[in-house]
Design an enzyme around this catalytic site. Sequence first.
Site, PDB file in Angstrom:
ATOM      1  N   GLU A  56     -38.908   6.307 -21.343  1.00  0.00           N
ATOM      2  CA  GLU A  56     -39.934   6.297 -20.286  1.00  0.00           C
ATOM      3  C   GLU A  56     -40.387   7.677 -19.814  1.00  0.00           C
ATOM      4  O   GLU A  56     -40.565   7.895 -18.619  1.00  0.00           O
ATOM      5  CB  GLU A  56     -39.421   5.485 -19.082  1.00  0.00           C
ATOM      6  N   GLU A 100     -36.389  -4.608 -25.254  1.00  0.00           N
ATOM      7  CA  GLU A 100     -36.058  -5.200 -23.949  1.00  0.00           C
ATOM      8  C   GLU A 100     -36.910  -6.439 -23.678  1.00  0.00           C
ATOM      9  O   GLU A 100     -37.481  -6.600 -22.601  1.00  0.00           O
ATOM     10  CB  GLU A 100     -36.264  -4.167 -22.830  1.00  0.00           C
TER      11      GLU A 100
HETATM   12  C1  GLA Z   1     -36.111  -0.304 -18.001  1.00  0.00           C
HETATM   13  C2  GLA Z   1     -34.878   0.335 -18.620  1.00  0.00           C
HETATM   14  C3  GLA Z   1     -33.759  -0.644 -18.745  1.00  0.00           C
HETATM   15  C4  GLA Z   1     -33.615  -1.509 -17.511  1.00  0.00           C
HETATM   16  C5  GLA Z   1     -34.911  -2.172 -17.189  1.00  0.00           C
HETATM   17  C6  GLA Z   1     -34.768  -3.078 -16.002  1.00  0.00           C
HETATM   18  O1  GLA Z   1     -36.831  -1.032 -18.890  1.00  0.00           O
HETATM   19  O2  GLA Z   1     -35.110   0.901 -19.866  1.00  0.00           O
HETATM   20  O3  GLA Z   1     -32.585   0.060 -18.945  1.00  0.00           O
HETATM   21  O4  GLA Z   1     -33.186  -0.739 -16.424  1.00  0.00           O
HETATM   22  O5  GLA Z   1     -35.852  -1.162 -16.926  1.00  0.00           O
HETATM   23  O6  GLA Z   1     -33.580  -3.766 -15.974  1.00  0.00           O
END
Ligand code: GLA
Length: 353
Positions: free
Chosen positions: A158, A268
């Site tokens: 990020e 994710e």
């Molecule tokens: C982001 C992070 C993850 C997690 C999510 C929310 O996507 O990369 O590690 O913290 O937020 O759970």
Amino acid sequence: MSGNALQAPSLREAYDHSFLIGAAISGRELMDPGREALLLRHFSSITAENAMKPERILDRAATLERGDPVRTVQNYTFVDRMLSYAEAHGLRVRFHVLVWHNQTPKWFFREGWSDAPDAKDAEPDLLLRRQAAYIADVMDHVNAKYPGLVYAWDVVNEAIEPDQGGENGCRTRSEWYRIAGPRFITAAFREARLHTLPGQKLFYNDYNAYFPQKLDAILHTLRGLCAEGLVDGMGMQSHLELNRMNVALWEQAARAYASLGLTLHVTELDIHCNRSDEAGQKALAQAYRDFFGALLGLRRDGIPLESVTFWGLTDAESWLTGFRREQSWPLLFGGDLQTKPAFDAVIGLPEER
Ligand code: GLA
């Protein structure tokens, strides 16, 4: 239709010829025999939801005691617990995450490891030396103790947010960027490359990675990293929303990342769905079907999509209901360990196509 997830056909086996199927876990699931059985039946890869983040690994008291301005002391209790579990049960591991603006303690960025609110920032070069030392320590620990277990490292998470107006589209609301500028990204990958074992891949990971403006900014950074041979993969987080997702746009972005020669991981995955009733969950099932159809289409076209990780094991463990406190039923399994229509929608897809 729902059914007992512990007797249903295995998701991991259904996708055996396509990609690994992963789940993010906190570790608590392993203390519940039903959840553990679900994990082992349906998944071939795990990501630690939090256990491998800097704030969980860094030990401030021990670091202060060590008295070194560059090197921290780490605590690997939870990292090792999860890695030993994975090793013993034949699960592969995505290591998440080495460098992230979030869930890294503020004192890591301050002179003298101070946690005082008015503490001075570490000088940029000192911060980059700390970053390198942390990456080296963590990767060396994991690779020495569990060689070959981790197949992917999320090196930087990020760092790009073009809306914030930073140089190269970087997120400005980040201690890394504020202190060291955009060069922290390349520096992190250079260090990680020195500690990579054969077969391991280095990833850049981000959310909304298919939004056009963000895609362009990420591609720009990745091109620079690729030119130096520093990055192997793009992690598209894919926290999607039922009412706003755009599979065609997502797929186009995936192809653009792959065109740089990168491996792709969905890191994710969840699809936020705020309705648990039949119609809501039917719509969710259709969305998963469309999405997995696109994933299989990419594979068919030779795109190196290697791993697809759900962010949570069942709806009951999802961060959307936990951390975000939303009403959401976003995954394939219910908290009651039943399969959901979304499971039925994807389990047979590889055979159909
Ligand atoms: C982001 C992070 C993850 C997690 C999510 C929310 O996507 O990369 O590690 O913290 O937020 O759970």
